[in-house]
Scaffold this active site. Structure first.
Site, mmCIF file in Angstrom:
data_model
loop_
_atom_site.group_PDB
_atom_site.id
_atom_site.type_symbol
_atom_site.label_atom_id
_atom_site.label_comp_id
_atom_site.label_asym_id
_atom_site.label_seq_id
_atom_site.Cartn_x
_atom_site.Cartn_y
_atom_site.Cartn_z
ATOM 1 N N CYS A 270 0.854 -1.185 0.000
ATOM 2 C CA CYS A 270 0.000 0.000 0.000
ATOM 3 C C CYS A 270 0.894 1.241 0.000
ATOM 4 O O CYS A 270 2.110 1.142 0.075
ATOM 5 C CB CYS A 270 -0.858 0.031 1.254
ATOM 6 S SG CYS A 270 -1.720 -1.518 1.529
ATOM 7 N N ARG B 255 1.225 2.011 -6.025
ATOM 8 C CA ARG B 255 1.457 1.020 -4.961
ATOM 9 C C ARG B 255 0.162 0.304 -4.561
ATOM 10 O O ARG B 255 0.196 -0.646 -3.781
ATOM 11 C CB ARG B 255 2.042 1.703 -3.721
ATOM 12 C CG ARG B 255 3.379 2.362 -3.957
ATOM 13 C CD ARG B 255 3.875 3.002 -2.694
ATOM 14 N NE ARG B 255 4.138 2.034 -1.656
ATOM 15 C CZ ARG B 255 5.276 1.395 -1.502
ATOM 16 N NH1 ARG B 255 6.272 1.620 -2.327
ATOM 17 N NH2 ARG B 255 5.434 0.531 -0.527
ATOM 18 N N TRP C 76 -3.764 -1.679 -1.244
ATOM 19 C CA TRP C 76 -3.715 -2.873 -2.100
ATOM 20 C C TRP C 76 -3.982 -4.005 -1.132
ATOM 21 O O TRP C 76 -3.106 -4.392 -0.359
ATOM 22 C CB TRP C 76 -2.344 -2.993 -2.752
ATOM 23 C CG TRP C 76 -2.205 -4.207 -3.608
ATOM 24 C CD1 TRP C 76 -1.649 -5.403 -3.246
ATOM 25 C CD2 TRP C 76 -2.626 -4.361 -4.956
ATOM 26 N NE1 TRP C 76 -1.701 -6.274 -4.292
ATOM 27 C CE2 TRP C 76 -2.291 -5.669 -5.358
ATOM 28 C CE3 TRP C 76 -3.258 -3.516 -5.874
ATOM 29 C CZ2 TRP C 76 -2.567 -6.146 -6.637
ATOM 30 C CZ3 TRP C 76 -3.523 -4.008 -7.140
ATOM 31 C CH2 TRP C 76 -3.176 -5.301 -7.514
ATOM 32 N N ASN D 247 1.426 0.103 5.880
ATOM 33 C CA ASN D 247 1.836 -0.657 4.685
ATOM 34 C C ASN D 247 2.668 -1.830 5.189
ATOM 35 O O ASN D 247 3.661 -1.621 5.868
ATOM 36 C CB ASN D 247 2.665 0.263 3.779
ATOM 37 C CG ASN D 247 3.480 -0.512 2.746
ATOM 38 O OD1 ASN D 247 4.601 -0.140 2.431
ATOM 39 N ND2 ASN D 247 2.939 -1.586 2.230
ATOM 40 N N GLY D 248 2.224 -3.046 4.871
ATOM 41 C CA GLY D 248 2.986 -4.219 5.319
ATOM 42 C C GLY D 248 2.035 -5.315 5.761
ATOM 43 O O GLY D 248 0.844 -5.291 5.450
ATOM 44 N N GLU E 85 9.252 -19.566 -20.051
ATOM 45 C CA GLU E 85 9.047 -18.209 -19.543
ATOM 46 C C GLU E 85 10.092 -17.248 -20.106
ATOM 47 O O GLU E 85 9.780 -16.118 -20.473
ATOM 48 C CB GLU E 85 9.078 -18.241 -18.003
ATOM 49 C CG GLU E 85 8.915 -16.908 -17.303
ATOM 50 C CD GLU E 85 7.642 -16.148 -17.652
ATOM 51 O OE1 GLU E 85 6.755 -16.703 -18.330
ATOM 52 O OE2 GLU E 85 7.547 -14.964 -17.268
ATOM 53 N N LYS F 245 9.087 -13.961 -22.255
ATOM 54 C CA LYS F 245 9.489 -12.586 -21.877
ATOM 55 C C LYS F 245 10.152 -11.886 -23.048
ATOM 56 O O LYS F 245 9.873 -10.733 -23.339
ATOM 57 C CB LYS F 245 10.459 -12.599 -20.689
ATOM 58 C CG LYS F 245 9.880 -12.874 -19.328
ATOM 59 C CD LYS F 245 9.027 -11.784 -18.734
ATOM 60 C CE LYS F 245 7.594 -11.955 -19.116
ATOM 61 N NZ LYS F 245 6.713 -12.731 -18.316
ATOM 62 N N GLU G 286 7.595 -11.010 -25.822
ATOM 63 C CA GLU G 286 6.642 -9.965 -25.443
ATOM 64 C C GLU G 286 7.202 -8.568 -25.540
ATOM 65 O O GLU G 286 6.544 -7.657 -25.999
ATOM 66 C CB GLU G 286 6.260 -10.143 -23.959
ATOM 67 C CG GLU G 286 5.213 -11.124 -23.680
ATOM 68 C CD GLU G 286 4.947 -11.136 -22.188
ATOM 69 O OE1 GLU G 286 3.821 -10.813 -21.815
ATOM 70 O OE2 GLU G 286 5.860 -11.449 -21.397
ATOM 71 N N HIS H 90 14.234 -33.972 -31.449
ATOM 72 C CA HIS H 90 13.027 -34.321 -32.208
ATOM 73 C C HIS H 90 12.587 -33.200 -33.139
ATOM 74 O O HIS H 90 11.451 -33.201 -33.608
ATOM 75 C CB HIS H 90 11.890 -34.672 -31.240
ATOM 76 C CG HIS H 90 12.209 -35.851 -30.381
ATOM 77 N ND1 HIS H 90 12.344 -37.117 -30.883
ATOM 78 C CD2 HIS H 90 12.455 -35.941 -29.057
ATOM 79 C CE1 HIS H 90 12.650 -37.945 -29.899
ATOM 80 N NE2 HIS H 90 12.731 -37.255 -28.783
ATOM 81 N N LYS I 185 -2.609 -5.823 -19.729
ATOM 82 C CA LYS I 185 -2.236 -6.419 -18.445
ATOM 83 C C LYS I 185 -3.265 -7.444 -17.989
ATOM 84 O O LYS I 185 -2.933 -8.474 -17.445
ATOM 85 C CB LYS I 185 -2.081 -5.302 -17.405
ATOM 86 C CG LYS I 185 -1.526 -5.763 -16.065
ATOM 87 C CD LYS I 185 -0.061 -6.113 -16.155
ATOM 88 C CE LYS I 185 0.467 -6.804 -14.927
ATOM 89 N NZ LYS I 185 1.677 -7.590 -15.215
HETATM 90 C C1 F6R Z 1 3.071 -12.357 -19.628
HETATM 91 C C2 F6R Z 1 1.813 -12.138 -18.963
HETATM 92 C C3 F6R Z 1 0.629 -12.889 -19.450
HETATM 93 C C4 F6R Z 1 -0.251 -13.303 -18.280
HETATM 94 C C5 F6R Z 1 -1.544 -13.962 -18.778
HETATM 95 C C6 F6R Z 1 -2.394 -14.447 -17.633
HETATM 96 O O1 F6R Z 1 4.087 -11.567 -19.111
HETATM 97 O O2 F6R Z 1 1.713 -11.371 -18.045
HETATM 98 O O3 F6R Z 1 1.007 -14.003 -20.209
HETATM 99 O O4 F6R Z 1 0.462 -14.196 -17.473
HETATM 100 O O5 F6R Z 1 -2.268 -13.031 -19.538
HETATM 101 O O6 F6R Z 1 -2.712 -13.401 -16.791
HETATM 102 P P1 F6R Z 1 -3.183 -13.640 -15.305
HETATM 103 O O7 F6R Z 1 -2.020 -14.178 -14.537
HETATM 104 O O8 F6R Z 1 -3.613 -12.292 -14.816
HETATM 105 O O9 F6R Z 1 -4.306 -14.636 -15.350
#
Ligand code: F6R
Length: 609
Positions: A2, A27, A74, A98-99, A482, A486, A489, A505, A604
């Site tokens: 927070c 935050r 948060w 916050n914590g 992963e 990354k 993306e 393969h 996001k």
């Molecule tokens: C990649 C990323 C996305 C999410 C995916 C699922 O960096 O952030 O691949 O992981 O859209 O999102 P959540 O975790 O919010 O269900």
């Protein structure tokens, strides 16, 4: 995670506090509130949702006072709601925090037995009760806060005011940030520099276990043990935009570096080494239920799916239940078979991903037991589940997930240990050893992050690569996926993650002197086999970037570049091997000049099919 603010001086406090909160909204932003000290005593205004709701409520309240505290939340304990929003008022003591207070349940029981009544589900309200009670026995708020904090274990940045002492704010810090700003005849405090920057550039940073009394005439700092502290103010030259990112160029980089804290917060108060167990309550299933589970199905999308894949390995190994990880976006259209004997674990940072939610609903209809691992309290997926284990990573602003991913790993590891213990397949000494290892992860992550310069050099060398292959075995496989995701993306380079055993393969055909191949090769049970892959790549003139355990000369001899990570118990290695890959993707993207925090075409939270 927070945000807190405080102001004491000659001006009206409310507009200054609101302005500070606006700068701390990154935050947390599910609810917010203010407490103003004025002629009418302490007045509190709180509102659920974004800060604009609080701003409207404050306009209507006609607050009048030149000192006060504020908070943007948060949620971690208690869903976002007005009663759970801060400040919490008990008697004439108002608290923002916050914590996470680790021993809040124990303290709550004790206070309830002594007649206390509670108006929220938060851990913070406990502090307000403790301070209000101590205030009745001690001559000052400062001493009352010190007495109360003797009882409290956990992480906190606190700002506290009392109606009996107008013009004074008491602050304290343990493991959460707290900055004090020295203005001209006024003093401010906040979770972070951006909250204070419009008012002063002279800042004092509180250190662990310190508290301070703020008044318009100055600041007195002492340790919690009562020793006085002399501290020089520092001048901060950051721009407000830099300050929000804590001096980092992008939120993503800041969030990569926040991982040690995100993991520490996710583990905080949840592990009992004495009992080699999780401190129970959140998971929504007891020993009887755990023993009745015949299969675990992990559902997720994207990065969360990679965490789910690692979770599957852990659950299988530690609890000996058949486990599978499924892409929720596939499951929902597949007429899947779920049964009442399934434990379905939905992994989602946002808790709102439409595909994951739809898959969860089909599991629910079949009567499966549901556990959510999410970062946003009270979001749709946890609401649809029987139990939730929240990650406490704080809001993640960079679209590419980093700290939420490793926090999901930490949470899933805890679930695996819990299941193993409850089903009797994981002996106490082994569980203790694993949990001890888990508690070492934040420190190991710090060491991995310290090597960022080496990663930067590799990024410089390969910034123009059009394709990159990532290989890993066992728990290295989800990390290879992963690492590739990354890079795709944020740098828009083409990257593929593969199980190293699958190389022969097909993907081996891709390898030539133009192809950088990242091999996840730490010291684990598959190490020798992974070295075999590394040799195969070299034999075809591929360029090897290996992620290895510190001091591994054998792998170094076979690699063009080596990214070292600290040693950890084998099962926990994914929590550190992913760090150089996050940094590699970040630096390549940064060198290319892409929009790192908001890569093209991505959102996001994906609330569409
Ligand atoms: C990649 C990323 C996305 C999410 C995916 C699922 O960096 O952030 O691949 O992981 O859209 O999102 P959540 O975790 O919010 O269900």
């Amino acid at each position: 995670m927070c945000g807190i603010v405080g102001y004491v001086g000659p001006r009206q406090a409310a507009p200054i506090l609101l302005d500070g909160l606006r700068r701390l909204e990154y935050r947390g932003y599910d609810s917010a509130g203010l407490a103003i000290q004025g002629a009418r005593g302490i007045e509190i205004v709180r509102a659920v949702g974004k800060l604009e709701n609080l701003t409207r409520a404050v306009e209507g309240a006609k607050l009048d006072g030149s000192s006060g505290i504020g908070h943007t939340r948060w949620a971690t304990h208690g869903r976002p709601s007005e009663p759970n929003a801060h400040p919490h008022l008990v008697g004439d003591v108002a608290v923002v925090h916050n914590g996470i207070i680790e021993n809040h349940l124990e303290l709550k029981r004790e206070l309830a037995a002594d007649g206390a009544t509670f108006s929220s589900d938060t851990d913070t309200e406990i502090v307000a009760h403790l301070v209000a009670r101590a205030r009745a026995r001690t001559p000052s708020l400062f001493l009352a806060v010190r007495a109360a904090l003797e009882r409290v274990r956990g992480a906190y940045a606190l700002a506290i005011v009392s109606g009996a002492e107008p013009g004074k704010i008491v602050v304290a810090k343990s493991a959460s940030p707290l900055v004090i700003g020295l203005g001209d005849g006024e003093v401010l405090c906040g979770s972070d520099v951006p909250a204070l920057l419009s008012y002063t550039r002279r800042m004092l940073f509180l250190e662990e276990g310190e508290m301070a009394e703020l008044s318009a005439s100055g600041v007195r700092i002492e340790t919690l043990a009562g020793e006085s502290v002399a501290r020089e103010a520092k001048r901060i030259d950051w721009s407000p935009v830099q300050a929000e990112k804590d001096g980092y160029k992008h939120f993503m980089l800041k969030e990569i570096f926040e991982q040690p804290r995100a993991i520490a917060d996710t583990l905080r108060g949840r592990i009992s080494l004495e009992q080699a167990e999780l401190v129970d309550g959140e998971l929504g299933f007891d020993a009887k239920v755990a023993q009745g589970i015949e299969r675990v199905v992990l559902l997720a999308c994207g990065t969360s799916y990679h965490a789910a894949l690692a979770g599957r390995y852990w659950i299988e190994q530690l609890s000996r239940v058949p486990a599978q990880a499924e892409l929720a976006s596939e499951v929902r259209y597949r007429e899947p078979v779920f049964t009442k004997k399934d434990l379905v674990i939905a992994v989602s940072q946002s808790g709102e991903t439409a595909d994951t939610l739809a898959a969860v609903r089909s599991a629910r209809e079949a009567g499966a037991r549901l556990l959510a691992v999410a970062n946003v309290l009270d979001s749709a997926i946890p609401r649809a589940a029987d139990g939730s284990l929240y990650t406490h990573a704080g809001p993640e602003i960079g679209v590419a997930s980093t700290k939420c991913f490793t926090a999901q790993l930490a949470a899933l590891f805890m679930v695996a240990v819990h299941l193993g213990r409850r089903r009797g397949s994981l002996a106490e000494p082994r569980a203790r050893e694993l949990l001890r290892g888990l508690l070492e992860v934040p420190a190991a992550m710090r060491h991995a992050l310290d090597r960022k310069d080496t990663v930067y050099e590799v990024a410089r060398r390969w910034q123009h690569a059009r394709h990159m292959l990532f290989l890993g075995r066992g728990l290295g496989f989800p990390i290879a996926l992963e690492g590739a995701l990354k890079l795709k993306e944020i740098s828009y380079a083409h990257a593929e993650g593969y199980a190293a055993g699958e190389m022969k393969h097909g993907p081996i055909a891709l390898i030539d002197e133009e192809m950088p191949v990242v091999v996840i090769a730490p010291h684990d049970a598959q190490y020798e086999k992974t070295l075999g892959n590394l040799q195969e790549v070299r034999a075809r003139d591929g360029r090897v970037i290996s992620v290895v355990t510190d001091g591994d000369e054998q792998a170094a001899r076979l690699s063009e570049h080596v990214l070292e990570v600290p040693a950890l118990p084998e099962l926990l290695l994914p929590l550190v091997t992913v760090i150089p890959l996050q940094l590699l993707a970040y630096f390549i993207a940064e060198l290319k000049g892409t929009d790192v925090d908001q890569p093209r075409n991505l959102a996001k939270t994906v609330t569409v099919e």
